[in-house]
Structure formats: structure tokens, C-alpha cells
Design a protein around this motif. Structure first.
Motif, mmCIF file in Angstrom:
data_model
loop_
_atom_site.group_PDB
_atom_site.id
_atom_site.type_symbol
_atom_site.label_atom_id
_atom_site.label_comp_id
_atom_site.label_asym_id
_atom_site.label_seq_id
_atom_site.Cartn_x
_atom_site.Cartn_y
_atom_site.Cartn_z
ATOM 1 N N TRP A 1 0.820 -1.210 0.000
ATOM 2 C CA TRP A 1 0.000 0.000 0.000
ATOM 3 C C TRP A 1 0.858 1.264 0.000
ATOM 4 C CZ3 TRP A 1 -4.579 -0.328 -1.822
ATOM 5 C CH2 TRP A 1 -5.296 -1.529 -1.697
ATOM 6 N N TYR A 2 1.984 1.230 0.700
ATOM 7 C CA TYR A 2 2.888 2.381 0.622
ATOM 8 C C TYR A 2 3.327 2.597 -0.829
ATOM 9 C CZ TYR A 2 3.689 2.630 5.744
ATOM 10 O OH TYR A 2 3.559 2.789 7.095
ATOM 11 N N ARG A 3 3.636 1.493 -1.532
ATOM 12 C CA ARG A 3 4.109 1.616 -2.909
ATOM 13 C C ARG A 3 3.045 2.247 -3.798
ATOM 14 N NH1 ARG A 3 8.366 -0.797 -4.869
ATOM 15 N NH2 ARG A 3 8.278 -2.503 -3.361
ATOM 16 N N LYS A 4 1.794 1.823 -3.623
ATOM 17 C CA LYS A 4 0.719 2.386 -4.452
ATOM 18 C C LYS A 4 0.627 3.897 -4.252
ATOM 19 C CE LYS A 4 -2.164 -1.805 -4.637
ATOM 20 N NZ LYS A 4 -2.201 -2.027 -6.085
ATOM 21 N N ALA A 5 0.680 4.332 -2.996
ATOM 22 C CA ALA A 5 0.611 5.767 -2.715
ATOM 23 C C ALA A 5 1.871 6.470 -3.186
ATOM 24 C CB ALA A 5 0.395 5.994 -1.220
ATOM 25 N N ALA A 6 3.018 5.841 -2.978
ATOM 26 C CA ALA A 6 4.301 6.435 -3.371
ATOM 27 C C ALA A 6 4.365 6.659 -4.868
ATOM 28 C CB ALA A 6 5.448 5.541 -2.908
ATOM 29 N N GLU A 7 3.843 5.708 -5.621
ATOM 30 C CA GLU A 7 3.866 5.832 -7.086
ATOM 31 C C GLU A 7 2.951 6.935 -7.588
ATOM 32 O OE1 GLU A 7 3.106 1.813 -8.272
ATOM 33 O OE2 GLU A 7 5.229 1.229 -8.129
ATOM 34 N N GLY B 1 2.999 9.732 -5.987
ATOM 35 C CA GLY B 1 3.699 10.946 -5.581
ATOM 36 C C GLY B 1 3.494 11.359 -4.147
ATOM 37 N N ASP B 2 2.885 10.500 -3.326
ATOM 38 C CA ASP B 2 2.686 10.862 -1.929
ATOM 39 C C ASP B 2 4.031 10.798 -1.192
ATOM 40 O OD1 ASP B 2 0.305 10.957 0.335
ATOM 41 O OD2 ASP B 2 2.125 9.984 1.060
ATOM 42 N N ALA B 3 4.483 11.950 -0.685
ATOM 43 C CA ALA B 3 5.815 12.034 -0.094
ATOM 44 C C ALA B 3 5.939 11.193 1.173
ATOM 45 C CB ALA B 3 6.166 13.488 0.211
ATOM 46 N N SER B 4 4.907 11.182 2.011
ATOM 47 C CA SER B 4 4.968 10.387 3.244
ATOM 48 C C SER B 4 5.098 8.903 2.919
ATOM 49 C CB SER B 4 3.718 10.626 4.097
ATOM 50 O OG SER B 4 3.656 11.965 4.518
ATOM 51 N N ALA B 5 4.382 8.463 1.882
ATOM 52 C CA ALA B 5 4.473 7.061 1.476
ATOM 53 C C ALA B 5 5.846 6.762 0.885
ATOM 54 C CB ALA B 5 3.376 6.733 0.466
ATOM 55 N N GLN B 6 6.380 7.698 0.132
ATOM 56 C CA GLN B 6 7.723 7.495 -0.434
ATOM 57 C C GLN B 6 8.744 7.360 0.686
ATOM 58 O OE1 GLN B 6 7.787 11.044 -2.849
ATOM 59 N NE2 GLN B 6 7.002 9.991 -4.660
ATOM 60 N N PHE B 7 8.630 8.203 1.692
ATOM 61 C CA PHE B 7 9.542 8.128 2.825
ATOM 62 C C PHE B 7 9.399 6.786 3.547
ATOM 63 C CE2 PHE B 7 10.019 8.734 7.473
ATOM 64 C CZ PHE B 7 11.407 8.856 7.497
ATOM 65 N N ASN B 8 8.156 6.392 3.833
ATOM 66 C CA ASN B 8 7.955 5.138 4.561
ATOM 67 C C ASN B 8 8.387 3.925 3.748
ATOM 68 O OD1 ASN B 8 6.964 6.685 6.648
ATOM 69 N ND2 ASN B 8 5.135 5.444 6.956
ATOM 70 N N LEU B 9 8.194 3.979 2.435
ATOM 71 C CA LEU B 9 8.658 2.881 1.588
ATOM 72 C C LEU B 9 10.188 2.810 1.627
ATOM 73 C CD1 LEU B 9 7.927 0.611 -0.342
ATOM 74 C CD2 LEU B 9 7.837 2.284 -2.202
ATOM 75 N N GLY B 10 10.829 3.978 1.632
ATOM 76 C CA GLY B 10 12.273 4.008 1.795
ATOM 77 C C GLY B 10 12.705 3.354 3.094
ATOM 78 N N LEU B 11 11.961 3.640 4.181
ATOM 79 C CA LEU B 11 12.273 3.029 5.474
ATOM 80 C C LEU B 11 12.157 1.511 5.418
ATOM 81 C CD1 LEU B 11 10.527 5.256 8.180
ATOM 82 C CD2 LEU B 11 12.974 4.848 7.921
ATOM 83 N N MET B 12 11.131 1.040 4.729
ATOM 84 C CA MET B 12 10.931 -0.411 4.658
ATOM 85 C C MET B 12 12.117 -1.070 3.945
ATOM 86 S SD MET B 12 7.975 -0.659 6.259
ATOM 87 C CE MET B 12 7.068 -2.176 5.965
ATOM 88 N N TYR B 13 12.590 -0.453 2.872
ATOM 89 C CA TYR B 13 13.778 -0.978 2.184
ATOM 90 C C TYR B 13 15.024 -0.829 3.071
ATOM 91 C CZ TYR B 13 11.737 -1.915 -2.409
ATOM 92 O OH TYR B 13 11.015 -2.468 -3.448
ATOM 93 N N ASP B 14 15.114 0.268 3.786
ATOM 94 C CA ASP B 14 16.277 0.527 4.632
ATOM 95 C C ASP B 14 16.398 -0.517 5.742
ATOM 96 O OD1 ASP B 14 18.505 1.912 5.431
ATOM 97 O OD2 ASP B 14 17.456 3.760 5.949
ATOM 98 N N ASN B 15 15.231 -0.886 6.295
ATOM 99 C CA ASN B 15 15.215 -1.813 7.434
ATOM 100 C C ASN B 15 14.938 -3.258 7.036
ATOM 101 O OD1 ASN B 15 15.646 0.385 9.181
ATOM 102 N ND2 ASN B 15 13.456 0.830 9.253
ATOM 103 N N GLY B 16 14.668 -3.490 5.728
ATOM 104 C CA GLY B 16 14.354 -4.853 5.291
ATOM 105 C C GLY B 16 13.067 -5.383 5.883
ATOM 106 N N GLU B 17 12.051 -4.526 5.920
ATOM 107 C CA GLU B 17 10.743 -4.928 6.469
ATOM 108 C C GLU B 17 9.743 -5.056 5.322
ATOM 109 O OE1 GLU B 17 9.735 -2.000 9.366
ATOM 110 O OE2 GLU B 17 11.310 -2.617 10.761
#
Length: 461
Positions: A275-281, A283-299
Motif C-alpha cells: 500500500w505504501y508503494r501504491k501511494a508512493a507511485e 507521488g505521496d511524499a509520506s508514502a515514499q519516505f515510509n517505503l524508503g524506510l521499509m527498504y532501509d530496514n528490510g521490512e
């Protein structure tokens, strides 16, 4: 290291940035004064429904030229849509006007739309209001909604939230979903009516049940916060899902957050990522940030610093301070990008200028050490102070050190002790020790062996 964004609470903006569009010729025409006229009109309407536009056009034209209002309206629709004739907004407006002047509500509404948008007639908000009002007073729900919008936005009439509410309500009570949403918004924000979360929720629900994504999202927010309805995370998630499945980016982000934290749904990092990816794609900045966190932490996805950087950058370029800080951190440590102190400082600065305390502290460290920026103790003090005044303990300790050593500021033991104390009270062991030393030596504070012992003990523990 990196914070998780909290649940975004957002009450959407008013619906109705566009206007309701012109409709098809009425399948149930008004009664005719002559049976032959009524029969002809029915024949034309049937031809139109079968998309036999040449026949429909011929009959509608004949009747319209005889003054038949329904036929004039229908002929306007055909010109408006380019059905059987070349699309011609000017001809559409002319035929709508003939029908409107005979009191035809749908024609009055469509003529109002033409004036509002400057189609076939010069754009004129005052004329749009005039025709919307005529149709609205005959009970046309779309016209009532649009008239409400005109009052809401102060277009063609003085801005008047109370009048906007009046017309939204008339349309809403006829089941107009956009009006129901806007009426909910007015209650939620106390515009034109006393603020009333319960009424807001009730009207959002009516619109939500008709599939209005913004209403579904806002109703989800109200369940998440317990505003106007009992607090209920599962209901919040259910309404977010309905809006998210329609592509609402805010709902997609919030639903992702619910999965990430197990609120109202079972905790599921993979679903959160989806769901973060759908919002991030979108252009939602909060979702882009949280998706980055998920990749950063491997979650929910394999750990991938490069992907983390990609999404942090997208959010950072939109001005998200947390993403700017994290991107700076990635450059400072060479994670997912080549190590680059200059880039680290640049991104820390962007976040720091937005008041991000950790970024202010890090930028201070970079100035103190001359990393990515020229070494400058005065600038280090400036940024340490900004972070320290927000209560950031490490910055308070460092600022105390600058005063203790006279770096970037005049040497001042009293100020050093004051900042060490702030950090010490937050549990920073080095600050507790330094404060003990100052009490032991009577530097910046009265000499006091018992206070010295007390602070040494805290540091030792």
C-alpha cells in the motif's frame, strides 16, 4: 536511527473542483400540449437512445423550432456532445438558453455550466449563478450543489459559508453524493454551521456508501481518531481500504500504516509495503519516505539501501524533512550511494532549515569537524543551539562543550553548566560526568561536593 512516520490525519478539501456535466436528453419528457408533439418527441428520444442520431436530430430540430423546450434542451445536448452534428458549444448554449428561458431546469443548469466554464459563451460566474439558482429553485440537485460551490468559493456571489451549507443540504437531502461530502466537510470544520463531528460523520457516511473515495477516507480518519463515531481501528481500516482500492493515495498510505503497525488489521509488513508503494507511485511524499524506510530496514521487502535512497530522494525532493535527513545520513555513511560529505551536509541543511532537530545537530557536527563544509565553530554553535532549544540532548551536550572550551562562542562556564545540566537531566552520561566535574571544581556553579558526587553517581550508573 530513522523515525517511522506517524499516521497521517487528513481531512480532505472540498469536492467539486469540476462541474456536473450536461446530461442526455430526458427519457421521460414533460407532458405535451398536443398528442402529435408528444409522439414525435418520444420517437426522437427513442432514436437517440438507439444512437440513430440523424433521425433524432431531424425531429428534435423540427420540434425545437416550434418552441418545444424539451426538444430545445435535447438539441443543445446533441450539439454539446457532437452527436449527429459537429460539436458546437455556441449552438449548444443557444439551444439551452431557449429551453432555459421557458423554465426548463436541466437546460438552466447546463447553461450555468457553460457560463461557469466559458464554453460557447464568455466565462461569467455571475451568469452561472443566475442560471444555477433558477434550476436550483426548481429542485435540481446538481444545480443546488453547484450553487453551493459558488457561495463556498465566492464565485459570482459574495463568499458565504452559510448559504453554501443551505444549498449543499438541499442537494444532499436528494442524495447528491458530492453535496453530502461537502456538507460533511462543513460540519467537520465548522464552516457555515456549528462544528459537529457527529453530523460530519453522518454525511460522510452517506457519501461514502455511494462510493465517494474522499468521503470513505475521511470517515476512516474519524474512526481512527474517534471523532463523531466511537474510535474503531478496524472500521478505520475498512473505510481506508474502500478508498484505497479506488486509488486514493492518502487512504493507501494510511492503510499501509495500519498494516505496518497492526492497527485494525493483522500486522503485515508485506501488505504495508504494497500500500505504501501504491501511494508512493502517485507521488505521496509520506508514502515514499515510509517505503524508503521499509527498504532501509528490510521490512516486508529484502533490505536494499539503493532502493531506500531512491524513495528517500523522491520524498526529499518534495520537501519531506525526515526524508531529507535520512538521505543525508545515507550520504554521510555511504549507504546505497557513494559516501559524500558534501551531499550529506546539503541534505542535512534542507532538513535543518525546516526545524528537524537531528539534522540541525548533524549539520553542527559537520561544521565543527569541517566535513562537507568549511570548518566553522560559530556555525557549529548556531546549529547546535537550534537543536538544543528543541530539547535534543546530544546538541545540548555539544553546546555545553563549546561554551566550556570557548569554541565559536566566548568561554562561559555558567552557560556550559546550564547546557550540560539540560543534557544530564535527559540521561546523557557524559553530561552528567561533566556537570559533576563543574560542581567539584566550582566552575559555572557553586563548588558543591555532594552535588558533584550525585552527578558522578548518575553517570556511573
Amino acid at each position: 536511527m530513522k523515525p517511522i512516520t506517524i499516521l497521517m490525519i487528513f481531512i480532505g478539501c472540498l469536492a467539486g473542483s469540476g462541474w456536473a456535466s450536461a446530461g442526455s436528453p430526458s427519457p421521460t419528457p414533460q407532458a405535451k400540449t398536443a398528442n402529435s408533439s408528444a409522439s414525435l418527441f418520444q420517437s426522437a428520444a427513442s432514436a437517440y437512445e438507439r444512437k440513430n442520431y440523424p433521425v433524432a436530430l431531424k425531429i428534435f430540430t423540427e420540434l425545437a423550432e416550434q418552441g418545444d423546450a424539451d426538444a430545445q434542451f435535447s438539441l443543445g445536448v446533441m450539439y454539446d456532445n457532437g452527436e449527429g452534428v459537429p460539436k458546437n458549444a455556441s449552438q449548444a448554449a443557444a439551444w439551452y438558453r431557449k429551453a432555459a428561458e421557458q423554465g426548463h431546469a436541466k437546460a438552466q443548469f447546463n447553461l450555468g455550466v457553460m457560463y461557469a466554464n466559458g464554453e460557447g459563451v464568455p466565462k461569467n460566474a455571475s451568469q452561472a449563478v443566475t442560471w444555477y439558482r433558477k434550476a436550483a429553485e426548481q429542485g435540481d440537485a446538481s444545480a443546488q450543489f453547484n450553487l453551493g460551490l459558488m457561495y463556498d468559493n465566492g464565485e459570482g456571489v459574495p463568499k458565504d459559508a452559510s448559504q453554501a451549507v443551505t444549498w449543499y443540504r438541499k442537494a444532499a437531502e436528494q442524495g447528491d453524493a458530492s453535496a453530502q461530502f461537502n456538507l460533511g466537510f462543513m460540519y467537520a470544520n465548522g464552516e457555515g454551521v456549528p462544528k459537529d463531528a457527529s453530523q460530519a460523520a453522518a454525511w460522510y457516511r452517506k457519501a461514502a456508501e455511494q462510493g465517494v473515495a474522499s468521503a470513505q477516507f475521511n470517515l476512516g480518519v474519524m474512526y481512527a481518531n474517534g471523532e463523531g463515531v466511537p474510535k474503531d481501528a478496524s472500521q478505520a481500516a475498512a473505510w481506508y481500504r474502500k478508498a484505497a482500492e479506488q486509488g486514493d493515495a492518502y487512504a493507501q498510505f494510511n492503510l499501509g500504516f495500519m498494516y505496518a503497525n497492526g492497527e485494525g488489521v493483522p500486522k503485515d509488513a508485506s501488505q504495508a509495503v504494497t500500500w505504501y508503494r501504491k501511494a508512493a507511485e502517485q507521488g505521496d511524499a509520506s508514502a515514499q519516505f515510509n517505503l524508503g524506510l521499509m527498504y532501509d530496514n528490510g521490512e516486508g521487502v529484502p533490505k536494499d539501501a539503493s532502493q531506500a535512497v531512491t524513495w528517500y530522494r523522491k520524498a526529499a525532493e518534495q520537501g519531506d524533512a525526515s526524508a531529507q535527513f535520512n538521505l543525508g545520513f545515507m550520504y554521510a555513511n555511504g549507504e546505497g550511494v557513494p559516501k559524500d560529505a558534501s551531499q550529506a551536509a546539503a541534505w542535512f541543511r534542507k532538513a535543518a532549515e525546516q526545524g528537524h532537530a537531528k539534522a540541525q545537530f548533524n549539520l553542527g557536527v559537520m561544521y565543527e569537524n569541517g566535513e562537507g563544509v568549511p570548518k566553522d565553530a560559530s556555525q557549529a554553535v548556531t546549529w547546535y543551539r537550534k537543536a538544543a532549544e528543541q530539547g535534543y540532548a546530544s546538541a545540548q551536550f555539544n553546546l555545553g562543550g563549546m561554551y566550556a572550551n570557548g569554541e565559536g562562542v566566548p568561554k562561559n562556564a555558567s552557560q556550559a553548566a546550564a547546557w550540560f545540566r539540560k543534557a544530564a537531566e535527559q540521561g546523557v552520561a557524559s553530561a552528567q560526568f561533566n556537570l559533576g566535574v563543574m560542581y567539584e571544581n566550582g566552575e559555572g556553579v557553586p563548588k558543591d561536593a555532594s552535588q558533584a558526587a550525585a552527578w558522578y553517581r548518575k553517570a556511573a550508573e
